[in-house]
Design an enzyme around this catalytic site. Structure first.
Site, PDB file in Angstrom:
ATOM      1  N   VAL A  35      26.672  43.737  24.835  1.00 35.80           N
ATOM      2  CA  VAL A  35      27.903  44.474  25.168  1.00 35.80           C
ATOM      3  C   VAL A  35      27.503  45.791  25.821  1.00 35.80           C
ATOM      4  O   VAL A  35      26.623  46.495  25.326  1.00 35.80           O
ATOM      5  CB  VAL A  35      28.754  44.743  23.905  1.00 35.80           C
ATOM      6  CG1 VAL A  35      30.024  45.503  24.282  1.00 35.80           C
ATOM      7  CG2 VAL A  35      29.108  43.424  23.210  1.00 35.80           C
TER       8      VAL A  35
ATOM      9  N   ILE B 159      22.923  46.493  22.951  1.00 36.45           N
ATOM     10  CA  ILE B 159      23.704  47.421  23.761  1.00 36.45           C
ATOM     11  C   ILE B 159      23.130  47.482  25.174  1.00 36.45           C
ATOM     12  O   ILE B 159      21.943  47.764  25.369  1.00 36.45           O
ATOM     13  CB  ILE B 159      23.696  48.835  23.140  1.00 36.45           C
ATOM     14  CG1 ILE B 159      24.219  48.794  21.691  1.00 36.45           C
ATOM     15  CG2 ILE B 159      24.525  49.783  23.998  1.00 36.45           C
ATOM     16  CD1 ILE B 159      25.641  48.291  21.540  1.00 36.45           C
ATOM     17  N   LYS B 160      23.986  47.226  26.160  1.00 37.20           N
ATOM     18  CA  LYS B 160      23.575  47.288  27.562  1.00 37.20           C
ATOM     19  C   LYS B 160      23.767  48.710  28.087  1.00 37.20           C
ATOM     20  O   LYS B 160      24.853  49.273  27.975  1.00 37.20           O
ATOM     21  CB  LYS B 160      24.395  46.304  28.400  1.00 37.20           C
ATOM     22  CG  LYS B 160      24.149  44.844  28.056  1.00 37.20           C
ATOM     23  CD  LYS B 160      25.057  43.918  28.854  1.00 37.20           C
ATOM     24  CE  LYS B 160      24.750  43.956  30.336  1.00 37.20           C
ATOM     25  NZ  LYS B 160      25.580  42.992  31.099  1.00 37.20           N
ATOM     26  N   VAL B 161      22.705  49.248  28.670  1.00 33.71           N
ATOM     27  CA  VAL B 161      22.734  50.619  29.182  1.00 33.71           C
ATOM     28  C   VAL B 161      22.240  50.626  30.627  1.00 33.71           C
ATOM     29  O   VAL B 161      21.121  50.173  30.896  1.00 33.71           O
ATOM     30  CB  VAL B 161      21.838  51.547  28.331  1.00 33.71           C
ATOM     31  CG1 VAL B 161      21.860  52.962  28.880  1.00 33.71           C
ATOM     32  CG2 VAL B 161      22.266  51.517  26.869  1.00 33.71           C
TER      33      VAL B 161
END
Length: 221
Positions: free
Chosen positions: A58, A85-87
């Protein structure tokens, strides 16, 4: 090579999970805007379908490191601690990746267009890096070569970061990524279907049935 679904479409995810060996789902803000359900409701439905044992990615929306971290913590609190977590690899993203790594939060560095970006994200603690294969091609680059270089850099520097190739327009791009050693790929439902099929396979099965029925009068053994 791990295979992930790049979609938030519930029907497609259910179908692909039922029929094929799928290791997880990736989402992004654009993908989620295509669905009619509430943001959190859609994400919870996806997690419910794929279960806790499959990877779920996400993405944050913020462009400030402090806010990226705050959003990451909220995503985990709303869903579960196993979410990746996509950054994005912007300056503030690298800073956030370092802090999220310190906090023990699993991350994927996304929107990668060069092998050096991937290497820098890996040094900041990203668990996965996602080069955009087709988008790299669209800006006169070589997406497959970028994936190959990232894999080589990972091996050369003995990094634990995995390459999760993304952004595909056809099966051949996925095939080429698998040949150069991508650890994982994420693709749209239609590409995943195409990976598993070929018109000649269906033609062969029809011929088998036709020949059997002509000889034995039934298509059942």
């Amino acid at each position: 090579m791990k295979l992930l679904i790049d979609s938030a479409d519930i029907k497609s995810i259910k179908h692909l999970i039922e029929y094929y060996q799928i290791e997880g789902v990736t989402t992004n803000p654009t993908i989620l805007t295509m669905e009619t359900a509430n943001y959190w409701e859609q994400l919870r439905q996806i997690r419910s379908i794929i279960g806790q044992d499959k990877m779920f990615f996400v993405q944050t929306l913020a462009v400030n490191s402090t806010e990226i971290i705050e959003e990451a913590l909220k995503i985990i609190s709303e869903l579960d601690e196993n979410v990746h977590i996509k950054v994005p690899v912007i300056d503030e993203g690298y800073k956030a990746l370092k802090e999220l790594n310190r906090l023990g939060i699993k991350t994927l560095a996304t929107a990668i267009f060069t092998a050096q970006q991937a290497l820098m994200a890996a040094k900041c603690g990203a668990n996965f890096v996602a080069p955009y294969v087709n988008r790299i091609d669209n800006v006169s680059g070589d997406g497959i070569n970028v994936v190959s270089e990232i894999v080589k850099l990972s091996e050369m520097h003995q990094l634990s970061t995995e390459v999760l190739a993304a952004s595909f327009k056809n099966v051949n791009q996925v095939h080429q990524c698998s040949l150069v050693g991508a650890h994982s790929i994420t693709a749209s439902p239609d590409i995943i279907e195409q990976l598993h099929s070929h018109p000649s396979s269906a033609i062969s099965v029809k011929q088998f049935s036709k020949d059997w029925e002509a000889r034995f009068g039934s298509v059942r053994i």
